[in-house]
Design a protein around this motif. Structure first.
Motif, PDB file in Angstrom:
ATOM      1  N   ASP A 195      22.475  35.850  52.740  1.00  0.00           N
ATOM      2  CA  ASP A 195      23.426  37.024  52.107  1.00  0.00           C
ATOM      3  C   ASP A 195      24.447  36.794  51.251  1.00  0.00           C
ATOM      4  OD1 ASP A 195      24.701  35.739  53.504  1.00  0.00           O
ATOM      5  OD2 ASP A 195      26.015  36.311  55.294  1.00  0.00           O
ATOM      6  N   ALA A 196      24.012  35.422  50.467  1.00  0.00           N
ATOM      7  CA  ALA A 196      24.575  35.494  49.397  1.00  0.00           C
ATOM      8  C   ALA A 196      26.143  34.813  49.537  1.00  0.00           C
ATOM      9  CB  ALA A 196      24.560  35.589  48.735  1.00  0.00           C
ATOM     10  N   ASP A 197      26.764  34.225  51.154  1.00  0.00           N
ATOM     11  CA  ASP A 197      27.882  34.245  51.131  1.00  0.00           C
ATOM     12  C   ASP A 197      28.969  32.964  50.771  1.00  0.00           C
ATOM     13  OD1 ASP A 197      30.597  33.548  52.471  1.00  0.00           O
ATOM     14  OD2 ASP A 197      29.966  34.847  54.363  1.00  0.00           O
ATOM     15  N   VAL A 198      28.908  33.158  49.517  1.00  0.00           N
ATOM     16  CA  VAL A 198      29.903  32.105  48.736  1.00  0.00           C
ATOM     17  C   VAL A 198      30.558  31.344  49.367  1.00  0.00           C
ATOM     18  CG1 VAL A 198      30.925  33.111  47.435  1.00  0.00           C
ATOM     19  CG2 VAL A 198      29.578  31.460  46.429  1.00  0.00           C
ATOM     20  N   LEU A 199      31.589  31.767  49.832  1.00  0.00           N
ATOM     21  CA  LEU A 199      32.232  30.901  50.490  1.00  0.00           C
ATOM     22  C   LEU A 199      31.842  29.632  51.847  1.00  0.00           C
ATOM     23  CD1 LEU A 199      35.585  30.292  51.878  1.00  0.00           C
ATOM     24  CD2 LEU A 199      35.673  32.759  52.434  1.00  0.00           C
TER      25      LEU A 199
ATOM     26  N   VAL B 244      40.022  23.108  57.004  1.00  0.00           N
ATOM     27  CA  VAL B 244      39.494  23.323  55.934  1.00  0.00           C
ATOM     28  C   VAL B 244      40.545  23.838  55.485  1.00  0.00           C
ATOM     29  CG1 VAL B 244      37.208  23.246  57.481  1.00  0.00           C
ATOM     30  CG2 VAL B 244      38.305  25.214  57.084  1.00  0.00           C
ATOM     31  N   ASP B 245      40.027  24.238  53.644  1.00  0.00           N
ATOM     32  CA  ASP B 245      41.162  24.936  52.720  1.00  0.00           C
ATOM     33  C   ASP B 245      40.115  25.612  52.288  1.00  0.00           C
ATOM     34  OD1 ASP B 245      42.844  26.656  52.046  1.00  0.00           O
ATOM     35  OD2 ASP B 245      43.756  25.018  50.591  1.00  0.00           O
ATOM     36  N   CYS B 246      39.731  26.778  51.867  1.00  0.00           N
ATOM     37  CA  CYS B 246      39.114  27.886  50.589  1.00  0.00           C
ATOM     38  C   CYS B 246      39.967  28.235  49.661  1.00  0.00           C
ATOM     39  CB  CYS B 246      37.880  28.387  51.502  1.00  0.00           C
ATOM     40  SG  CYS B 246      37.164  27.670  52.482  1.00  0.00           S
ATOM     41  N   THR B 247      39.482  28.822  48.737  1.00  0.00           N
ATOM     42  CA  THR B 247      39.172  29.192  47.696  1.00  0.00           C
ATOM     43  C   THR B 247      38.546  30.635  46.981  1.00  0.00           C
ATOM     44  OG1 THR B 247      41.762  27.912  46.800  1.00  0.00           O
ATOM     45  CG2 THR B 247      40.637  29.752  45.661  1.00  0.00           C
ATOM     46  N   LEU B 248      38.819  31.277  47.427  1.00  0.00           N
ATOM     47  CA  LEU B 248      38.077  32.352  46.294  1.00  0.00           C
ATOM     48  C   LEU B 248      38.099  32.557  44.742  1.00  0.00           C
ATOM     49  CD1 LEU B 248      37.355  34.744  49.576  1.00  0.00           C
ATOM     50  CD2 LEU B 248      35.213  33.305  48.519  1.00  0.00           C
ATOM     51  N   ILE B 249      37.242  33.023  44.506  1.00  0.00           N
ATOM     52  CA  ILE B 249      37.358  33.544  42.916  1.00  0.00           C
ATOM     53  C   ILE B 249      37.059  34.564  42.174  1.00  0.00           C
ATOM     54  CG2 ILE B 249      38.003  32.888  40.397  1.00  0.00           C
ATOM     55  CD1 ILE B 249      37.851  29.851  41.541  1.00  0.00           C
ATOM     56  N   ALA B 250      37.563  35.559  42.396  1.00  0.00           N
ATOM     57  CA  ALA B 250      37.069  37.018  42.284  1.00  0.00           C
ATOM     58  C   ALA B 250      37.843  37.806  41.517  1.00  0.00           C
ATOM     59  CB  ALA B 250      36.484  37.650  43.759  1.00  0.00           C
TER      60      ALA B 250
ATOM     61  N   GLY C 226      35.952  36.391  35.660  1.00  0.00           N
ATOM     62  CA  GLY C 226      36.464  37.043  34.663  1.00  0.00           C
ATOM     63  C   GLY C 226      36.343  38.437  35.032  1.00  0.00           C
ATOM     64  N   ARG C 227      35.107  38.447  34.334  1.00  0.00           N
ATOM     65  CA  ARG C 227      34.127  39.863  33.926  1.00  0.00           C
ATOM     66  C   ARG C 227      33.622  40.191  34.836  1.00  0.00           C
ATOM     67  NH1 ARG C 227      32.777  36.611  29.157  1.00  0.00           N
ATOM     68  NH2 ARG C 227      30.903  35.493  30.265  1.00  0.00           N
ATOM     69  N   GLY C 228      33.293  39.507  36.156  1.00  0.00           N
ATOM     70  CA  GLY C 228      32.777  40.244  37.192  1.00  0.00           C
ATOM     71  C   GLY C 228      32.316  39.762  37.488  1.00  0.00           C
ATOM     72  N   GLU C 229      31.204  38.985  36.592  1.00  0.00           N
ATOM     73  CA  GLU C 229      29.620  38.773  37.060  1.00  0.00           C
ATOM     74  C   GLU C 229      29.140  37.664  37.958  1.00  0.00           C
ATOM     75  OE1 GLU C 229      29.820  38.280  31.172  1.00  0.00           O
ATOM     76  OE2 GLU C 229      28.221  36.880  32.689  1.00  0.00           O
ATOM     77  N   GLY C 230      30.492  37.206  38.732  1.00  0.00           N
ATOM     78  CA  GLY C 230      29.986  36.327  40.224  1.00  0.00           C
ATOM     79  C   GLY C 230      31.328  36.569  40.044  1.00  0.00           C
ATOM     80  N   ILE C 231      31.170  35.818  41.890  1.00  0.00           N
ATOM     81  CA  ILE C 231      32.415  35.545  42.419  1.00  0.00           C
ATOM     82  C   ILE C 231      31.931  33.860  42.897  1.00  0.00           C
ATOM     83  CG2 ILE C 231      33.219  35.628  44.674  1.00  0.00           C
ATOM     84  CD1 ILE C 231      32.869  38.560  44.679  1.00  0.00           C
ATOM     85  N   ALA C 232      32.719  32.660  42.698  1.00  0.00           N
ATOM     86  CA  ALA C 232      33.026  31.368  43.351  1.00  0.00           C
ATOM     87  C   ALA C 232      33.861  31.766  44.327  1.00  0.00           C
ATOM     88  CB  ALA C 232      33.085  30.502  42.052  1.00  0.00           C
ATOM     89  N   ALA C 233      33.626  30.029  44.896  1.00  0.00           N
ATOM     90  CA  ALA C 233      34.221  29.555  46.081  1.00  0.00           C
ATOM     91  C   ALA C 233      34.453  28.164  45.922  1.00  0.00           C
ATOM     92  CB  ALA C 233      34.020  30.273  46.981  1.00  0.00           C
ATOM     93  N   MET C 234      35.498  27.658  46.073  1.00  0.00           N
ATOM     94  CA  MET C 234      36.105  26.703  46.677  1.00  0.00           C
ATOM     95  C   MET C 234      36.325  26.362  47.826  1.00  0.00           C
ATOM     96  SD  MET C 234      37.811  25.515  43.350  1.00  0.00           S
ATOM     97  CE  MET C 234      39.412  26.385  42.995  1.00  0.00           C
ATOM     98  N   ALA C 235      35.851  25.069  48.690  1.00  0.00           N
ATOM     99  CA  ALA C 235      36.252  24.524  49.594  1.00  0.00           C
ATOM    100  C   ALA C 235      36.433  23.165  50.172  1.00  0.00           C
ATOM    101  CB  ALA C 235      34.671  25.053  51.263  1.00  0.00           C
TER     102      ALA C 235
END
Ligand code: MG
Length: 159
Positions: free
Chosen positions: A37-41, A95-101, A142-151
């Motif tokens: 399901d590509a759940d990046v988080l 745990v701690d996570c940041t989504l970048i979208a 920033g162009r909305g081409e993808g979503i990233a996550a850090m954890a």
């Protein structure tokens, strides 16, 4: 003994896919491309947990060539990572996570994500941090081409 692990992941945003983040389906005109399901988080979080255990990465345990994981909920991967931690007689501290979208706005969904993840991690929701930020319009995120996550994951292991 306290161990920490770090994880990062990014997926491309495309039309015709559901957007699932932190185990929660989010209404949007695009979704993340991927074998599961590509759940990046959750992918970033699994890598953080595997890292804290000194194990390999998510691609090693759940290869995107394996038909078993096609369309799979990434919560399955998270449950497996937690099961592995418990097999090592460990437990999650926090745990701690940041989504970048750039979009959609994720703030309204964070509480539900926290709840979902805390259930899978078998910890109080107060031990799960999830933050969302835009990329200020810069670069591919920033162009909305993808979503990233850090954890990051902090776990307690006997040695
Ligand atoms: Mg991934």
């Amino acid at each position: 003994m306290i161990h920490v692990g770090i994880g990062y992941d990014v997926h491309r945003l495309v039309s015709g896919r559901r957007l699932v983040l932190g185990g929660v389906e989010i209404p949007h005109d695009k979704g993340l491309e991927g074998h599961s399901d590509a759940d990046v988080l959750i992918h970033a979080l699994c890598d953080a947990l595997f890292g804290a255990m000194g194990e390999g990465d998510i691609g090693q345990f759940f290869p995107n060539t394996d038909p078993r994981w096609k369309g799979a909920s990434s919560l399955v991967f998270l449950h497996e990572a937690v099961r592995m931690l418990h097999l090592h007689s460990g437990r999650v501290v926090n745990v701690d996570c940041t989504l970048i979208a750039q979009e959609p706005r994720l703030a309204p969904h964070i509480r539900v994500m926290k709840h979902k993840l805390s259930e899978a991690l078998e910890v109080h929701p107060g031990r799960v941090g999830i933050k969302a930020t835009t990329n200020e319009g810069l670069g591919f995120l920033g162009r909305g081409e993808g979503i990233a996550a850090m954890a990051v994951a902090c776990v307690d292991l006997p040695r």
